[in-house]
Design a protein around this motif. Structure first.
Motif, PDB file in Angstrom:
ATOM      1  N   ASP A 180       0.877  -1.203   0.031  1.00 51.66           N
ATOM      2  CA  ASP A 180      -0.030   0.003   0.086  1.00 51.66           C
ATOM      3  C   ASP A 180       0.784   1.204   0.134  1.00 51.66           C
ATOM      4  OD1 ASP A 180       0.690   0.098   2.766  1.00 51.66           O
ATOM      5  OD2 ASP A 180      -1.178  -0.116   3.435  1.00 51.66           O
ATOM      6  N   ALA A 181       0.429   2.330   0.566  1.00 52.30           N
ATOM      7  CA  ALA A 181       1.091   3.533   0.155  1.00 52.30           C
ATOM      8  C   ALA A 181       2.027   4.110   1.400  1.00 52.30           C
ATOM      9  CB  ALA A 181       0.163   4.878   0.093  1.00 52.30           C
ATOM     10  N   ASP A 182       2.139   3.278   2.614  1.00 52.88           N
ATOM     11  CA  ASP A 182       3.121   3.426   3.606  1.00 52.88           C
ATOM     12  C   ASP A 182       4.295   2.719   3.564  1.00 52.88           C
ATOM     13  OD1 ASP A 182       2.663   0.947   4.765  1.00 52.88           O
ATOM     14  OD2 ASP A 182       1.022   1.347   5.818  1.00 52.88           O
ATOM     15  N   VAL A 183       5.127   3.043   4.341  1.00 55.89           N
ATOM     16  CA  VAL A 183       6.704   2.372   4.360  1.00 55.89           C
ATOM     17  C   VAL A 183       6.648   0.990   5.154  1.00 55.89           C
ATOM     18  CG1 VAL A 183       7.769   4.450   3.996  1.00 55.89           C
ATOM     19  CG2 VAL A 183       7.366   3.767   6.551  1.00 55.89           C
ATOM     20  N   GLN A 184       5.834   0.414   5.638  1.00 52.07           N
ATOM     21  CA  GLN A 184       5.589  -0.532   6.211  1.00 52.07           C
ATOM     22  C   GLN A 184       5.263  -1.918   5.019  1.00 52.07           C
ATOM     23  OE1 GLN A 184       4.521   1.874   8.250  1.00 52.07           O
ATOM     24  NE2 GLN A 184       6.507   1.306   9.144  1.00 52.07           N
ATOM     25  N   ARG A 185       5.829  -3.070   5.350  1.00 54.80           N
ATOM     26  CA  ARG A 185       5.248  -4.204   4.568  1.00 54.80           C
ATOM     27  C   ARG A 185       3.876  -4.780   4.907  1.00 54.80           C
ATOM     28  NH1 ARG A 185      11.119  -7.018   3.188  1.00 54.80           N
ATOM     29  NH2 ARG A 185      11.192  -6.845   1.165  1.00 54.80           N
ATOM     30  N   GLU A 186       3.362  -5.160   4.066  1.00 60.05           N
ATOM     31  CA  GLU A 186       1.893  -5.968   4.301  1.00 60.05           C
ATOM     32  C   GLU A 186       2.337  -7.433   4.290  1.00 60.05           C
ATOM     33  OE1 GLU A 186       1.409  -2.300   4.703  1.00 60.05           O
ATOM     34  OE2 GLU A 186       1.922  -2.852   2.575  1.00 60.05           O
ATOM     35  N   MET A 187       1.416  -8.267   5.139  1.00 57.64           N
ATOM     36  CA  MET A 187       1.814  -9.511   5.282  1.00 57.64           C
ATOM     37  C   MET A 187       1.010 -10.274   3.922  1.00 57.64           C
ATOM     38  SD  MET A 187       3.051  -9.810   8.291  1.00 57.64           S
ATOM     39  CE  MET A 187       3.095 -11.579   8.598  1.00 57.64           C
ATOM     40  N   VAL A 188       1.806 -11.270   3.622  1.00 58.50           N
ATOM     41  CA  VAL A 188       0.996 -12.240   2.659  1.00 58.50           C
ATOM     42  C   VAL A 188       0.972 -13.505   3.112  1.00 58.50           C
ATOM     43  CG1 VAL A 188       1.504 -12.853   0.005  1.00 58.50           C
ATOM     44  CG2 VAL A 188       2.248 -10.629   0.857  1.00 58.50           C
ATOM     45  N   THR A 189      -0.106 -14.150   3.591  1.00 59.83           N
ATOM     46  CA  THR A 189      -0.250 -15.387   3.881  1.00 59.83           C
ATOM     47  C   THR A 189      -1.631 -15.778   3.735  1.00 59.83           C
ATOM     48  OG1 THR A 189      -1.402 -14.326   6.062  1.00 59.83           O
ATOM     49  CG2 THR A 189       1.063 -14.609   5.990  1.00 59.83           C
ATOM     50  N   ARG A 190      -1.460 -17.233   3.480  1.00 53.72           N
ATOM     51  CA  ARG A 190      -2.790 -17.934   3.393  1.00 53.72           C
ATOM     52  C   ARG A 190      -3.711 -17.383   2.355  1.00 53.72           C
ATOM     53  NH1 ARG A 190      -2.130 -18.594   9.811  1.00 53.72           N
ATOM     54  NH2 ARG A 190      -0.999 -20.438   9.765  1.00 53.72           N
ATOM     55  N   GLY A 191      -3.301 -16.860   1.229  1.00 54.34           N
ATOM     56  CA  GLY A 191      -4.052 -16.497   0.279  1.00 54.34           C
ATOM     57  C   GLY A 191      -4.522 -15.128   0.380  1.00 54.34           C
ATOM     58  N   ARG A 192      -3.843 -14.294   1.251  1.00 55.83           N
ATOM     59  CA  ARG A 192      -4.418 -12.903   1.513  1.00 55.83           C
ATOM     60  C   ARG A 192      -3.288 -12.046   1.889  1.00 55.83           C
ATOM     61  NH1 ARG A 192      -5.553 -13.127   6.856  1.00 55.83           N
ATOM     62  NH2 ARG A 192      -6.876 -11.122   6.664  1.00 55.83           N
ATOM     63  N   ILE A 193      -3.492 -10.619   1.136  1.00 57.48           N
ATOM     64  CA  ILE A 193      -2.291  -9.584   1.490  1.00 57.48           C
ATOM     65  C   ILE A 193      -3.134  -8.779   2.491  1.00 57.48           C
ATOM     66  CG2 ILE A 193      -1.168  -7.635   0.357  1.00 57.48           C
ATOM     67  CD1 ILE A 193      -1.473  -9.094  -2.214  1.00 57.48           C
ATOM     68  N   HIS A 194      -2.582  -8.528   3.564  1.00 53.04           N
ATOM     69  CA  HIS A 194      -3.465  -7.898   4.630  1.00 53.04           C
ATOM     70  C   HIS A 194      -2.215  -7.000   5.629  1.00 53.04           C
ATOM     71  CE1 HIS A 194      -2.208 -10.898   7.787  1.00 53.04           C
ATOM     72  NE2 HIS A 194      -2.185 -11.762   6.802  1.00 53.04           N
ATOM     73  N   LYS A 195      -2.810  -5.964   6.292  1.00 56.38           N
ATOM     74  CA  LYS A 195      -1.885  -5.459   7.471  1.00 56.38           C
ATOM     75  C   LYS A 195      -1.613  -6.373   8.445  1.00 56.38           C
ATOM     76  CE  LYS A 195      -1.359  -1.500   6.755  1.00 56.38           C
ATOM     77  NZ  LYS A 195      -0.149  -0.655   6.174  1.00 56.38           N
ATOM     78  N   TYR A 196      -0.422  -6.172   9.045  1.00 60.36           N
ATOM     79  CA  TYR A 196      -0.356  -6.696  10.322  1.00 60.36           C
ATOM     80  C   TYR A 196      -1.175  -6.193  11.377  1.00 60.36           C
ATOM     81  CZ  TYR A 196       2.045  -7.620  14.941  1.00 60.36           C
ATOM     82  OH  TYR A 196       1.984  -8.119  16.132  1.00 60.36           O
ATOM     83  N   ASN A 197      -2.112  -7.300  11.945  1.00 60.43           N
ATOM     84  CA  ASN A 197      -2.962  -6.817  12.796  1.00 60.43           C
ATOM     85  C   ASN A 197      -4.303  -6.150  12.456  1.00 60.43           C
ATOM     86  OD1 ASN A 197      -2.342  -8.400  14.883  1.00 60.43           O
ATOM     87  ND2 ASN A 197      -1.040  -6.714  16.106  1.00 60.43           N
ATOM     88  N   GLY A 198      -4.115  -6.068  10.831  1.00 61.00           N
ATOM     89  CA  GLY A 198      -5.370  -5.115  10.376  1.00 61.00           C
ATOM     90  C   GLY A 198      -5.987  -5.629   9.062  1.00 61.00           C
TER      91      GLY A 198
END
Length: 599
Positions: free
Chosen positions: A501-519
Motif C-alpha cells: 500500500d502507500a506506507d513504508v511498512q510491508r503488508e503480510m502475505v499469508t494463506r491467500g491474503r495480502i493484509h496489514k499486520y493486525n489489520g
C-alpha cells in the motif's frame, strides 16, 4: 499436573522472559592467527550493474481507469519530474498531467479510451524533457481488470523456484523457473525416489518461452540437489545461468544418486546453451548421503566490482566452498575454503551452514563477505567470525535496527539451543546483541524479518519453534531491539510480506491474503508464493505466484503517496533476490529501510 497445563506454563515462561541477554555471554569467535589470503582482484574496472529501463506498467483498475507506475533510477537528478503520455499525444506534445509529477512515480488515467492504449513517460529536469520511455500497453478499460499479469508456461506444471534477471540486456526483467514444484529432502526419514527430473525454463518479460534445460536423472528432485542462480557474471549486460549438473543416469537401484561426475555448469541466459563447465566440490570427506547432498550457490562481489560465483557443498558437518570468476567462457578459481581450515579452532566451523547462502558487505570495506550461516567468510576466503551456534534455518541481513550503526543479522536456529535459539548479532563482529534466554527445540522454516509495525523502529523479527512432532508450537515476534511483541501464529513457519500500500511498512502475505499486520485484508491471491521483488512499476513490490500452467505477477494499483528509487538498486536487496532460486526463499532485506533514508 495435566499435560496441557504444563505446556501452557512452559510457553508462558518462554514468552514472558524473552531475550535481552548480555552480549558478552556469547561473543563470536574469529579465525586463528595464520597468513592472510590475498585480496580478490576481478576483471571489472567498476561495479557490474544490470541495465534498467523505466519499468513502466499500465494496469486497468475499477471505474474504467488505468493505473500507471514507473521506476525512479539512481541516475535521475534530484527533483526530477515526469510527464505521462498516451499514444498519439507524445509526438504533439500534450501530457496527461497538468504539471510534472514529482511526489510519486505513478499516475491514474481517469479517462482512458475504450480501445487498447499505449503509454509513455518522460523525465523532466530543469524545465527540459528527457528521453521517451518504453511503451506500456493495456487492454480495453471496459474489460474486467485482473489483479495480476499472467505468464503462460510451456505446459501445465507449477514452479518450485524462480530467478529474476535480464537475459537479453534490454533493461527489463526476464524469468528462469525451475519445475516441477515437488521436493525431495536428502534426510533418510523424508527422502523418496524422484518421480521425474527437474527442468529449467526461461521466459522473457512478455512471457515468450525461450528455452528448456532438463537437469536429468543425475540431479534428484529437491532444492538441495539442484541449486541455480541467474546473474550477469561476465559484465556483458546479459545474465548467465549457473547450476549444479551431472551426467547420464547414475542412480542406484533404489533411486539415490551416490556417484557419477558433478559439475558447475554455466548456460547462456538467452539461448540455454552451455558456455562453461568445471567440477563441483567432491563428495569426499562427508559422513553420509544426507550431508553431501546439501548444495548451494550465491553471487558475491568479492572485490566490490566483479560478480563471483560461490559454490558450496555441505551444511550440517563438513562444508566446502569455492569462489569463481566467469569471463571469456572460462571459470577462474579465486579461492577455496572448508570448515576445517582453522585447525586451531578445533573444527568449530563445522555444521555452521544455513538453508540459504547470502552475500553482503558486513564490515564496510566495499567488498562482499559470504554469510555461510552462523559463520561469515571474508571476501578473501578466510573466516571472519563464527557464533558457534550451529545450523540456522533462516538468516536475515541488513540495517535491521536503524537505531544503532552498521548492519545486523537475525537468526532462527534449527539446532537445539539452551539460549539464543533466535538472536540478532552485529554483522561486523558476530557479537550477539540480544537473544532468547530460554531453550528452543528446532526453530523452523524461513521465518520473517520485515518492518510490519510502525510503532517500533526497524524491522520486526518472527520465528516459530516446533513440538516433538515438528509441528508449530511457539511462535514469537520481536522488535529489532529484542522486545517481545506477539506470540500468535502469523502464518506458520514461513509467512511472506510485501510493500503493497502507500506506507513504508510491508503488508503480510499469508494463506491467500495480502493484509496489514493486525489489520484489514487488502487483496486475495491464489496459488503458492515463490517470490517477492520490485521488478517493475514504482518502488512497491510484485508478488510472484505459481498455479498450474501459469506464473502470475501481482502488482499493486494503490496510488502512492511518496517515491523512492527502485529497490533492486539496493545491493543487499538485489543480492537476496538473486538467492531466490536456491535454498529457502526469504523475503529480501534492504540496506536502507523505506522511511529511514537520509536526504
Amino acid at each position: 499436573m495435566p499435560a496441557r497445563i504444563i505446556v501452557a506454563v512452559a510457553f508462558l515462561t518462554f514468552a514472558t522472559f524473552p531475550c535481552l541477554c548480555p552480549a558478552a555471554d556469547a561473543a563470536a569467535t574469529g579465525p586463528a592467527t595464520r597468513p592472510r589470503k590475498p585480496l580478490v582482484q576481478g576483471f571489472a574496472a567498476e561495479r557490474v550493474r544490470e541495465k534498467m529501463n523505466r519499468g513502466l506498467i499500465a494496469r486497468p483498475v475499477a471505474s474504467n481507469r488505468v493505473y500507471l507506475g514507473w521506476r525512479l533510477l539512481d541516475s535521475d537528478p534530484a527533483g526530477v519530474g515526469f510527464n505521462v503520455y498516451r499514444r498519439g499525444d507524445a509526438a504533439n506534445a500534450r501530457p496527461l498531467n497538468d504539471k510534472p509529477i514529482t511526489a510519486t512515480t505513478d499516475f491514474i488515467d481517469a479517462n482512458p479510451p475504450a480501445a487498447p492504449a499505449e503509454y509513455y513517460v518522460r523525465p523532466v529536469a530543469n524545465g527540459r524533457e528527457g528521453a521517451l520511455s518504453e511503451a506500456a500497453s493495456t487492454g480495453p478499460a471496459t474489460t474486467r481488470p485482473t489483479p495480476y499479469t499472467s505468464i503462460k508456461l510451456d505446459g501445465n506444471h507449477t514452479c518450485q523456484k524462480i530467478a529474476i534477471a535480464d537475459l537479453d540486456g534490454d533493461g527489463r526483467y526476464d524469468y528462469v523457473i525451475k519445475q516441477p514444484k515437488g521436493n525431495v529432502d536428502p534426510y533418510k526419514q523424508y527422502w523418496n525416489r524422484s518421480p521425474d527430473t527437474c527442468k529449467l525454463e526461461a521466459y522473457d518479460h512478455d512471457g515468450k518461452f525461450l528455452w528448456r534445460h532438463d537437469m536429468g536423472w543425475s540431479i534428484e528432485m529437491g532444492i538441495w540437489y539442484s541449486p541455480y542462480v541467474v546473474a550477469d557474471l561476465d559484465g556483458d549486460g546479459r545474465a548467465e545461468v549457473a547450476l549444479k549438473a551431472g551426467e547420464g543416469d547414475p542412480r542406484d537401484a533404489d533411486g539415490h544418486v551416490t556417484s557419477g561426475p558433478e559439475h558447475l555448469l554455466i548456460l547462456d541466459g538467452l539461448t540455454g546453451k552451455t558456455r562453461a563447465r568445471i567440477d563441483w566440490p567432491s563428495r569426499g570427506g562427508f559422513e553420509d548421503y544426507n550431508r553431501y547432498s546439501r548444495n548451494q550457490l550465491a553471487v558475491a562481489y568479492l572485490d566490490g566490482k566483479t560478480p563471483a560465483l560461490i559454490v558450496q557443498r555441505g551444511t550440517y558437518s563438513l562444508i566446502k566452498m569455492t569462489a569463481y570468476e566467469f569471463r571469456g567462457d572460462k571459470l577462474r578459481e579465486l579461492w577455496r575454503w572448508d570448515s576445517d581450515e582453522e585447525k586451531a579452532q578445533g573444527k568449530s566451523y563445522r555444521g555452521q551452514g544455513a538453508h540459504c547462502l547470502r552475500a553482503a558487505d558486513v564490515d564496510g570495506d566495499g567488498r562482499d563477505e559470504v554469510v555461510l550461516g552462523s559463520a561469515v567468510i571474508d571476501d578473501n576466503g578466510q573466516t571472519l567470525w563464527c557464533t558457534k551456534l550451529g545450523h540456522p534455518d533462516h538468516v536475515y541481513i541488513g540495517d535491521l535496527d536503524p537505531t544503532r550503526p552498521g548492519l545486523e543479522i537475525y537468526y532462527g536456529m534449527e539446532t537445539r539451543q539452551t539460549k539464543f535459539g533466535v538472536c540478532m548479532v552485529d554483522a561486523t563482529t558476530g557479537k550477539i546483541l540480544w537473544g532468547f534466554a530460554t531453550p528452543t527445540r528446532h526453530v523452523h522454516g524461513q521465518g520473517l524479518c520485515a518492518d510490519i509495525d510502525p510503532a517500533h523502529p526497524g524491522v520486526e523479527c518472527y520465528s516459530a519453534d516446533t513440538d516433538t512432532e515438528k509441528k508449530l508450537e511457539r511462535p514469537f515476534l520481536h522488535t529489532a531491539q529484542g522486545k517481545l511483541l506477539d506470540t500468535k501464529d502469523l502464518g506458520g513457519f514461513a509467512p511472506n510480506c510485501a510493500y503493497w500500500d502507500a506506507d513504508v511498512q510491508r503488508e503480510m502475505v499469508t494463506r491467500g491474503r495480502i493484509h496489514k499486520y493486525n489489520g484489514p485484508e487488502l487483496e486475495k491471491i491464489a496459488g503458492s508464493v515463490i517470490g517477492v521483488a520490485d521488478v517493475h512499476g514504482d518502488w512497491r513490490e510484485e508478488i510472484f505466484v505459481t498455479v498450474p500452467g501459469e506464473l502470475r505477477i501481482h502488482t499493486t494499483t494503490i496510488p502512492a503517496t511518496d517515491r523512492r528509487k527502485c529497490l533492486m538498486l539496493d545491493p543487499m536487496y538485489r543480492s537476496d533476490v538473486t538467492g531466490f532460486s536456491q535454498g529457502y526463499f526469504q523475503v529480501p532485506s534492504l540496506l536502507v529501510l523505506p522511511g529511514t533514508e537520509k536526504p
